[in-house]
Design a protein around this motif. Structure first.
Motif, PDB file in Angstrom:
ATOM      1  N   SER A  39      -6.384 -18.181   6.008  1.00 42.32           N
ATOM      2  CA  SER A  39      -4.857 -17.479   6.052  1.00 42.32           C
ATOM      3  C   SER A  39      -3.686 -18.291   5.895  1.00 42.32           C
ATOM      4  O   SER A  39      -2.655 -18.250   6.523  1.00 42.32           O
TER       5      SER A  39
ATOM      6  N   GLY B  79       1.220 -15.584   5.525  1.00 38.64           N
ATOM      7  CA  GLY B  79       0.552 -14.404   5.511  1.00 38.64           C
ATOM      8  C   GLY B  79       1.295 -13.206   5.420  1.00 38.64           C
ATOM      9  O   GLY B  79       1.028 -12.074   4.783  1.00 38.64           O
ATOM     10  N   ALA B  80       2.443 -13.285   6.255  1.00 40.08           N
ATOM     11  CA  ALA B  80       3.299 -12.114   6.225  1.00 40.08           C
ATOM     12  C   ALA B  80       3.901 -11.868   4.885  1.00 40.08           C
ATOM     13  O   ALA B  80       4.181 -10.668   4.409  1.00 40.08           O
TER      14      ALA B  80
ATOM     15  N   ARG C 237       1.366 -10.126   2.788  1.00 42.26           N
ATOM     16  CA  ARG C 237       0.970  -8.925   3.070  1.00 42.26           C
ATOM     17  C   ARG C 237       2.096  -7.728   2.552  1.00 42.26           C
ATOM     18  O   ARG C 237       1.813  -6.718   2.041  1.00 42.26           O
ATOM     19  N   LYS C 238       3.524  -8.589   2.328  1.00 42.70           N
ATOM     20  CA  LYS C 238       4.609  -7.748   2.089  1.00 42.70           C
ATOM     21  C   LYS C 238       4.165  -7.529   0.524  1.00 42.70           C
ATOM     22  O   LYS C 238       4.770  -6.657  -0.193  1.00 42.70           O
TER      23      LYS C 238
ATOM     24  N   GLU D 294       2.224  -4.732  -0.874  1.00 39.97           N
ATOM     25  CA  GLU D 294       2.787  -3.266  -0.827  1.00 39.97           C
ATOM     26  C   GLU D 294       3.475  -3.108  -1.933  1.00 39.97           C
ATOM     27  O   GLU D 294       3.752  -3.835  -2.992  1.00 39.97           O
TER      28      GLU D 294
ATOM     29  N   TYR E 215      -5.863 -13.760  -1.097  1.00 37.52           N
ATOM     30  CA  TYR E 215      -5.460 -13.086   0.035  1.00 37.52           C
ATOM     31  C   TYR E 215      -6.028 -11.524  -0.326  1.00 37.52           C
ATOM     32  O   TYR E 215      -6.717 -11.072   0.789  1.00 37.52           O
TER      33      TYR E 215
ATOM     34  N   THR F 209      -8.679  -9.960   2.205  1.00 32.33           N
ATOM     35  CA  THR F 209      -8.527  -8.536   2.903  1.00 32.33           C
ATOM     36  C   THR F 209      -9.410  -7.425   2.640  1.00 32.33           C
ATOM     37  O   THR F 209      -9.824  -6.957   3.400  1.00 32.33           O
TER      38      THR F 209
END
Length: 167
Positions: free
Chosen positions: A20, A32-33, A36-37, A40, A68, A72
């Motif tokens: 990560s 990583g944040a 993640r965004k 979406e 990533y 996941t």
């Protein structure tokens, strides 16, 4: 961008599929944040979509983002495999069918978002990458559901074999 075995950025894909770590580019660090965004629906973080060098950096961003998404997915499938061992076929089928419907909704929405964001190349690229990844997940999930029809043991063996392909 698709990552092929002869890709200059395959190492980024592989690295981010197993760790990560952040992606450090000139002028930006993606964490990583951020990934993640990006996984979406839009809007995506402004520091990414407003990046002046986005087009130039997209091959690296795309490779790391794909890594990533792979990491996941492997984590989700490992968890599914561990839980499925203790589940009956009917409840597992119900859960996977619900997931298929949700993913199909995401796939359709990402398609609309790609078209609606043709004026914003970064948003269009990220949404397209998400739609492509969702297409793969739908295909794999449909195969899992077909295996589950043959029995839980067939399903478990298939998911295990799928996970081995990612190693």
């Amino acid at each position: 961008m698709e990552i092929s075995e002869d890709s200059l950025h395959e190492h980024l894909f592989l690295h981010h599929s197993i760790t990560s770590d952040s992606l450090n580019l000139t002028g930006i660090t993606l964490t990583g944040a951020d990934f993640r965004k990006m996984a979406e629906h839009p809007p995506y973080p402004l520091h990414i979509v407003d990046l002046d060098s986005f087009e130039m950096d997209w091959p690296q961003i795309s490779a790391a983002f794909h890594g990533y998404a792979t990491r996941t997915y492997v984590t989700e499938q490992t968890k599914l495999l561990e839980q499925a061992i203790r589940r009956d076929r009917a409840s597992l089928s119900s859960e996977l069918t619900k997931l298929y419907r949700n993913l199909m909704g995401d796939w359709e929405l990402f398609g609309m978002e790609v078209r609606e964001n043709a004026h914003s190349l970064p948003t269009e690229f990220i949404a397209f990458q998400n739609r492509l990844w969702t297409s793969r997940r739908l295909t794999w999930l449909a195969e899992q559901l077909r295996c589950l029809e043959q029995g839980t043991d067939v399903f478990l063996a298939f998911v295990r074999d799928q996970l081995l392909q990612f190693q």
